[in-house]
Write an enzyme that holds these catalytic residues in place. Sequence first.
Site, short mmCIF file in Angstrom:
data_model
loop_
_atom_site.label_atom_id
_atom_site.label_comp_id
_atom_site.label_asym_id
_atom_site.label_seq_id
_atom_site.Cartn_x
_atom_site.Cartn_y
_atom_site.Cartn_z
N THR A 32 0.84 -1.19 0.00
CA THR A 32 0.00 0.00 0.00
C THR A 32 0.88 1.25 0.00
O THR A 32 2.00 1.24 0.51
CB THR A 32 -0.94 0.02 1.22
OG1 THR A 32 -1.79 1.17 1.15
CG2 THR A 32 -0.15 0.07 2.52
N ILE A 58 -8.00 0.81 -5.31
CA ILE A 58 -8.04 2.26 -5.10
C ILE A 58 -8.49 2.49 -3.67
O ILE A 58 -9.58 2.10 -3.27
CB ILE A 58 -9.02 2.94 -6.08
CG1 ILE A 58 -8.63 2.64 -7.53
CG2 ILE A 58 -9.04 4.44 -5.83
CD1 ILE A 58 -7.27 3.15 -7.94
N LYS A 59 -7.62 3.11 -2.90
CA LYS A 59 -7.88 3.32 -1.48
C LYS A 59 -8.60 4.66 -1.29
O LYS A 59 -8.11 5.71 -1.72
CB LYS A 59 -6.58 3.32 -0.69
CG LYS A 59 -6.75 3.32 0.83
CD LYS A 59 -5.45 3.64 1.55
CE LYS A 59 -4.32 2.73 1.14
NZ LYS A 59 -3.07 3.07 1.88
N ILE A 60 -9.77 4.60 -0.67
CA ILE A 60 -10.59 5.80 -0.49
C ILE A 60 -10.70 6.13 1.00
O ILE A 60 -11.05 5.25 1.80
CB ILE A 60 -11.99 5.59 -1.09
CG1 ILE A 60 -11.88 5.40 -2.61
CG2 ILE A 60 -12.91 6.77 -0.78
CD1 ILE A 60 -13.20 5.14 -3.30
#
Length: 556
Positions: free
Chosen positions: A42, A138-140
């Site tokens: 990440t 996709i990290k939100i």
Amino acid sequence: MTDSLASLRTAGVSVWLDDLSRDRQTSGSLAALRDRGVSGVTTNPTIFARAVSESDSYDEQIRDLTLHQVSEEEAMRELAGADVRQACDVLRPVYEATDGVDGRVSIEVDPGIAHPTGRTIAEARALWWLVDTTNLFIKIPAAKQGLPAITDCLAEGISVNVTLIFSLDRYTEVILAFLEGLEQARTAGRPAYPTGRHHNPERSTMKALVYHGPGQKVWEDVPDPVVKDPTDAIVKIETTTICGTDLHILKGDVPAVTDGRILGHEGVGTVTEIGPECTKVKVGDRVIVSCISKCMECDFCKAGLTSHCQTLGGIGWIFGHLIDGTQAEYVRVPFADNGLIPLPEGVSAEQGTMLSDILPTGYEIGVLNGAVKDGDEVAVVGSGPVGLAAIMTAGPAGASKVIAVDGNEYRLEQAKKFGATDLVQVGEGVDVAAELKKLSRDGLGVDVAIEAVGLPATFATALGAIRPGGRVANVGVHGKPVEFPIDRDWINNITITTGLVNATTTPDLLAKIIADEIDPAKFVTHRFSFGQIMDAYDTFANAATEKALKVVITAQ
């Protein structure tokens, strides 16, 4: 350390590395950690900013992005995207071995743009399309405004993980947003694990023209494309061509195009497979592949500005740019109902291929933006393929005089065949703007000047050639700033337009072909087979000496 990682993996724990840098990848450190048990990576804006500031590994790409005047925001996205894509490749064996459970890389949408929600969604789309691989997350951020973004992205088939959850209540809200997004995706027929160009290493292969960095291209075996989203179709390419944009890519002028990308954004072919949400196209249809992909649901698409489709991250030109293109035996077409145009009987594949990009560009950005009407006198500055497209379509739009400008005698000869009524040859000591005014009806200038070169000098010529109330339609792609003499022209009531083709006029142009008003086959000067595609590039790259306008490449 090795034993600890192995023990955790044996116990079913997915160990993720909260760090990513280019140095870690080029040194082999990330691959070594993968082999020792790390199953995911990440990164976030803070981690990435530190990586860039502490290493010179990014310097060459930064210089290239600066040279091309890429914005800071876009530059950081390009830099991060390159690192994440490479990390996804490193972790792909884990992804495949675990059937998509592990082996993923997560890139975070900057929390600073979480307000409003739409910006988070747009950035998530842009990153998803840029990296273009299935083991991406996709990290939100779990801010209140991020909850709808989680739902919308999952519903669109974007793989999402969530960060910055600071309470049980917010955790519950995130779970509900996740479930709603998955339900919407299920209802739309989207798979739980999106497929894509890397999905199944066992599938068959095809031949394609693949970009491997500036100056490097290879006709090589690559996996066949597969349907990724329910609105996709697969097209078997019959005829394609090469655009000047492809040459710019090969010069390194388009940093968003990365190693491994299949080039090309034009072509005609036959639909071989469709997604469950395709309602217009069907298997067996012969179609034109539009150079612009479009959802037809966002505000920009509804307004006719499909080249700025927000569902695709704000750019409709994705073939051979952000996804694999048409210089291949097969191509995946997103939003196929909107991006594939039936090829009518009586219109040849060569004619249809010219309607993918070049003819709509000259027509929309030149003739229509220039508001050419009955009786107008039009100057086209630059008689290359795009300029010739404007010349070909200006007459049917009502122009009474079409003046072609170029320094190449062969191109001027062709301009006559394309519909030019008058010619001005550029040469030493020739005041082109003055010559154009002399050819106008009263010496005051032409009604419309279409700039089709993309240089400061040709833009200045176009400005200098129009009459008061005249219009300059800029079609040329400019790599340097131009000067606008506002002190001279503020009083002249002129209009200047710019634009990227929206490719919405193809049905109109097809009607003109059928009515014998235009014949795009005139563009084709050289013909090659797929096996000769490298020769086709050599010919097109030396267009002046080879007297080439457009080359076509066919499957047979």
